[in-house]
Scaffold this motif. Structure first.
Motif, mmCIF file in Angstrom:
data_model
loop_
_atom_site.group_PDB
_atom_site.id
_atom_site.type_symbol
_atom_site.label_atom_id
_atom_site.label_comp_id
_atom_site.label_asym_id
_atom_site.label_seq_id
_atom_site.Cartn_x
_atom_site.Cartn_y
_atom_site.Cartn_z
ATOM 1 N N VAL A 39 0.856 -1.181 0.000
ATOM 2 C CA VAL A 39 0.000 0.000 0.000
ATOM 3 C C VAL A 39 0.894 1.235 0.000
ATOM 4 C CG1 VAL A 39 -1.701 1.319 1.310
ATOM 5 C CG2 VAL A 39 -1.931 -1.157 1.133
ATOM 6 N N CYS A 41 -0.479 4.595 -0.234
ATOM 7 C CA CYS A 41 -1.202 5.499 0.651
ATOM 8 C C CYS A 41 -2.604 4.940 0.842
ATOM 9 C CB CYS A 41 -1.222 6.936 0.128
ATOM 10 S SG CYS A 41 -1.863 7.151 -1.531
ATOM 11 N N ARG A 42 -3.162 5.213 2.019
ATOM 12 C CA ARG A 42 -4.435 4.604 2.387
ATOM 13 C C ARG A 42 -5.532 5.658 2.536
ATOM 14 N NH1 ARG A 42 -4.609 -0.366 3.913
ATOM 15 N NH2 ARG A 42 -2.468 -0.452 4.655
ATOM 16 N N GLU A 43 -6.709 5.306 2.065
ATOM 17 C CA GLU A 43 -7.899 6.133 2.217
ATOM 18 C C GLU A 43 -8.035 6.565 3.682
ATOM 19 O OE1 GLU A 43 -12.716 5.491 1.552
ATOM 20 O OE2 GLU A 43 -11.317 3.901 1.010
ATOM 21 N N GLU A 45 -6.017 8.607 5.332
ATOM 22 C CA GLU A 45 -4.756 9.138 5.869
ATOM 23 C C GLU A 45 -4.566 10.584 5.415
ATOM 24 O OE1 GLU A 45 -1.999 5.098 5.861
ATOM 25 O OE2 GLU A 45 -1.734 6.558 4.261
ATOM 26 N N GLU A 69 -14.207 -3.894 -1.333
ATOM 27 C CA GLU A 69 -13.287 -3.021 -2.069
ATOM 28 C C GLU A 69 -13.899 -2.677 -3.420
ATOM 29 O OE1 GLU A 69 -8.588 -2.929 -2.979
ATOM 30 O OE2 GLU A 69 -9.644 -4.686 -3.754
ATOM 31 N N ARG A 92 -6.792 11.424 2.336
ATOM 32 C CA ARG A 92 -6.811 10.672 1.080
ATOM 33 C C ARG A 92 -8.215 10.145 0.811
ATOM 34 N NH1 ARG A 92 -1.920 11.658 -1.275
ATOM 35 N NH2 ARG A 92 -0.184 11.210 0.113
ATOM 36 N N THR A 95 -7.342 4.437 -1.688
ATOM 37 C CA THR A 95 -6.121 3.696 -1.369
ATOM 38 C C THR A 95 -5.388 3.381 -2.663
ATOM 39 O OG1 THR A 95 -7.100 2.736 0.620
ATOM 40 C CG2 THR A 95 -5.244 1.544 -0.353
ATOM 41 N N THR A 97 -2.362 1.036 -4.243
ATOM 42 C CA THR A 97 -1.598 -0.180 -3.969
ATOM 43 C C THR A 97 -0.807 -0.559 -5.211
ATOM 44 O OG1 THR A 97 -3.421 -0.917 -2.541
ATOM 45 C CG2 THR A 97 -1.787 -2.574 -3.173
#
Length: 159
Positions: A39, A41-43, A45, A69, A92, A95, A97
């Protein structure tokens, strides 16, 4: 830096910019390699940087309240993501990945803000790419990059 320039010069982020301006942007970007499945960056964050894909493939997805998802898109070389959270000072929205080992160029919030103020073409290109994405979402004509899976089968001939 010329290797990075060659790999990403055709990005919409650099449309109409002189090589010197592209070099100025790339000089502020930090290279990173992420492994398949990692990952980026994550939703939810904080959005403290944006990314330009120099090589590889990234999956952009959301997580529904049900835990399902939702795939939004696959991005490849020359695509960028993460700028929206910095533009609106928000967390964010999705996400990101790595689908395969991926080479990224990361631009921090401070450098992003500096470039937005000093390079109007950079700011205009960000607006143009976000506007295009929004228009495609609204009209239902989104051009997502399809993930292609190819297999190589080796046979020893007729049995």
């Amino acid at each position: 830096m010329s290797d990075s320039l060659d790999r990403v010069r055709d990005s919409d982020l650099f449309f109409g910019l002189a090589d010197q301006q592209v070099e100025e942007i790339l000089a502020r970007m930090r290279p990173a390699v992420v492994r398949s499945g990692q990952v980026i960056c994550r939703e939810g964050e904080p959005g403290e940087s944006m990314f330009l894909i120099a090589g590889g493939r990234v999956k952009i997805s959301l997580l529904r309240d049900t835990g399902e998802e939702v795939l939004l898109n696959f991005l490849g070389r020359g695509n960028h993501f993460g700028e929206l959270a910095m533009l609106v000072s928000a967390t964010r929205n999705a996400t990101a990945t790595a689908v395969i080992d991926t080479q990224l160029l990361e631009l921090t919030r401070d450098d992003f803000t500096r470039l937005m103020a000093t390079l109007p073409g950079f700011a205009a290109n960000l607006c143009r790419t976000l506007g295009t994405w929004l228009e495609q979402e609204i009209s239902g004509k989104r051009r997502s990059q399809k993930l292609m899976v190819a297999g190589i089968v080796r046979g020893d001939g007729p049995g």
